[in-house]
Enzyme design. Structure first.
Site, PDB file in Angstrom:
ATOM      1  N   GLN A  23      48.132 -12.230  59.362  1.00  0.00           N
ATOM      2  CA  GLN A  23      49.049 -11.155  58.987  1.00  0.00           C
ATOM      3  C   GLN A  23      48.305  -9.823  58.906  1.00  0.00           C
ATOM      4  O   GLN A  23      48.771  -8.802  59.424  1.00  0.00           O
ATOM      5  CB  GLN A  23      49.704 -11.466  57.637  1.00  0.00           C
ATOM      6  CG  GLN A  23      50.664 -12.644  57.656  1.00  0.00           C
ATOM      7  CD  GLN A  23      51.206 -12.958  56.272  1.00  0.00           C
ATOM      8  OE1 GLN A  23      50.664 -12.533  55.254  1.00  0.00           O
ATOM      9  NE2 GLN A  23      52.287 -13.721  56.221  1.00  0.00           N
ATOM     10  N   THR A  56      59.040 -18.894  52.369  1.00  0.00           N
ATOM     11  CA  THR A  56      58.534 -17.535  52.198  1.00  0.00           C
ATOM     12  C   THR A  56      59.453 -16.606  52.966  1.00  0.00           C
ATOM     13  O   THR A  56      60.070 -17.017  53.957  1.00  0.00           O
ATOM     14  CB  THR A  56      57.094 -17.409  52.724  1.00  0.00           C
ATOM     15  OG1 THR A  56      56.676 -16.049  52.648  1.00  0.00           O
ATOM     16  CG2 THR A  56      56.988 -17.865  54.167  1.00  0.00           C
ATOM     17  N   ASN A  57      59.560 -15.372  52.517  1.00  0.00           N
ATOM     18  CA  ASN A  57      60.389 -14.396  53.224  1.00  0.00           C
ATOM     19  C   ASN A  57      59.709 -13.860  54.474  1.00  0.00           C
ATOM     20  O   ASN A  57      60.304 -13.813  55.551  1.00  0.00           O
ATOM     21  CB  ASN A  57      60.732 -13.225  52.290  1.00  0.00           C
ATOM     22  CG  ASN A  57      61.758 -13.576  51.240  1.00  0.00           C
ATOM     23  OD1 ASN A  57      62.955 -13.395  51.424  1.00  0.00           O
ATOM     24  ND2 ASN A  57      61.294 -14.078  50.099  1.00  0.00           N
ATOM     25  N   THR A  58      58.447 -13.458  54.336  1.00  0.00           N
ATOM     26  CA  THR A  58      57.759 -12.761  55.429  1.00  0.00           C
ATOM     27  C   THR A  58      57.736 -13.563  56.715  1.00  0.00           C
ATOM     28  O   THR A  58      57.976 -13.014  57.805  1.00  0.00           O
ATOM     29  CB  THR A  58      56.313 -12.414  55.016  1.00  0.00           C
ATOM     30  OG1 THR A  58      56.346 -11.497  53.922  1.00  0.00           O
ATOM     31  CG2 THR A  58      55.546 -11.789  56.171  1.00  0.00           C
ATOM     32  N   CYS A  66      60.276 -11.519  48.162  1.00  0.00           N
ATOM     33  CA  CYS A  66      59.029 -12.255  48.301  1.00  0.00           C
ATOM     34  C   CYS A  66      59.134 -13.401  47.318  1.00  0.00           C
ATOM     35  O   CYS A  66      59.506 -13.190  46.158  1.00  0.00           O
ATOM     36  CB  CYS A  66      57.825 -11.369  47.998  1.00  0.00           C
ATOM     37  SG  CYS A  66      56.279 -12.294  47.850  1.00  0.00           S
ATOM     38  N   THR A  67      58.822 -14.597  47.748  1.00  0.00           N
ATOM     39  CA  THR A  67      59.071 -15.755  46.894  1.00  0.00           C
ATOM     40  C   THR A  67      58.149 -15.817  45.687  1.00  0.00           C
ATOM     41  O   THR A  67      58.374 -16.624  44.778  1.00  0.00           O
ATOM     42  CB  THR A  67      58.973 -17.064  47.703  1.00  0.00           C
ATOM     43  OG1 THR A  67      57.723 -17.104  48.411  1.00  0.00           O
ATOM     44  CG2 THR A  67      60.123 -17.166  48.692  1.00  0.00           C
ATOM     45  N   GLU A  68      57.115 -14.952  45.637  1.00  0.00           N
ATOM     46  CA  GLU A  68      56.262 -14.878  44.445  1.00  0.00           C
ATOM     47  C   GLU A  68      56.802 -13.914  43.393  1.00  0.00           C
ATOM     48  O   GLU A  68      56.494 -14.057  42.203  1.00  0.00           O
ATOM     49  CB  GLU A  68      54.834 -14.450  44.815  1.00  0.00           C
ATOM     50  CG  GLU A  68      53.960 -15.545  45.379  1.00  0.00           C
ATOM     51  CD  GLU A  68      54.313 -15.887  46.818  1.00  0.00           C
ATOM     52  OE1 GLU A  68      54.302 -17.083  47.161  1.00  0.00           O
ATOM     53  OE2 GLU A  68      54.623 -14.967  47.590  1.00  0.00           O
TER      54      GLU A  68
END
Length: 235
Positions: A52, A83-85, A196-198
């Site tokens: 990334q 995850t979103n990204t 963002c999943t975090e």
């Protein structure tokens, strides 16, 4: 019950939350000691994060396709990118598989529409906030998306990778996120996507009166519902 294939480790902190949400949903629906049928392909996140950072998205796509095929060959009947990204390459992953990939944005749209929102703020990694793949899907559904300014995007991103992915949760970072959220609302956002999943590990609805869309919770619960056949997927 369909077997769910989770592409995780992106980071494992949020993947563990996916696993918990999915199993709690299944147990609530079926009772007793029922749990979900799951397969998990868990990456070493540093390998993906390095790609990334250097913009090697084609290599990252190849790795995601390999993971999805591994899950499908193992018996997964639904593929989930935790995850979103990495939904950046969702179409390529779906095209490489014969079983459905449950897209996080498809799951999110109905929740936004349910509240009648037409303009929302988006927090996430710089990749999610700055590239068009996420925003375009929402705009196709008539939902306008706004993001923080450049400096704030960098701040949000750094907290994700330097703290949240490592299991570090600081009150100063929570306060920073809440200040960014307030500015988005001042600019017309009716709700905020925790894209963002975090991020939901740090920020929850208890922290603000502004409607928050927890993509981890929404995605995981709709995937669990699909696995049980109590929800039809329109993606």
């Amino acid at each position: 019950m369909k077997t769910i294939g989770l592409i995780g480790g992106l980071s494992w902190e949020s993947t563990s939350v996916y696993y918990s949400y999915i199993n709690r949903f299944v147990q609530k629906q079926l009772g007793g000691i029922h749990s979900a049928k799951c397969l998990i392909y868990s990456f070493d996140f540093e390998e993906i994060a390095a790609l990334q950072r250097t913009g090697e998205w084609q290599k990252a796509t190849g790795k995601m396709i390999e993971a999805a095929k591994c899950l499908e060959n193992g018996g997964a009947e639904l593929i989930v990118i935790c995850t979103n990204t990495m939904h950046l390459m969702a179409d390529e992953v779906q095209n490489a598989c014969t079983v459905p990939l449950v897209h996080i944005v498809d799951c999110l749209v109905s929740d936004i529409e349910h509240l009648g929102h037409k303009k929302v703020g988006l927090l996430g990694t710089k990749f999610t906030m700055e590239q068009s793949f996420y925003r375009d899907l929402l705009m196709q559904q008539g939902i306008e998306v706004i993001t923080p300014d450049e400096e704030e995007r960098s701040g949000v991103h750094e907290i994700i990778f330097n703290e949240l992915c490592k299991g570090t949760f600081n009150e100063s970072s929570k306060s920073y996120y809440l200040s960014v959220i307030k500015k988005l609302v001042d600019n017309g956002a009716e709700g905020i996507i925790l894209g963002c999943t975090e991020i939901p590990l740090l920020i929850s609805q208890n922290d603000t009166n502004i409607p928050l869309f927890d993509t981890t919770f929404i995605h995981a619960n709709k995937v669990a519902a699909l696995s049980l056949g109590v929800l039809d997927y329109k993606g």
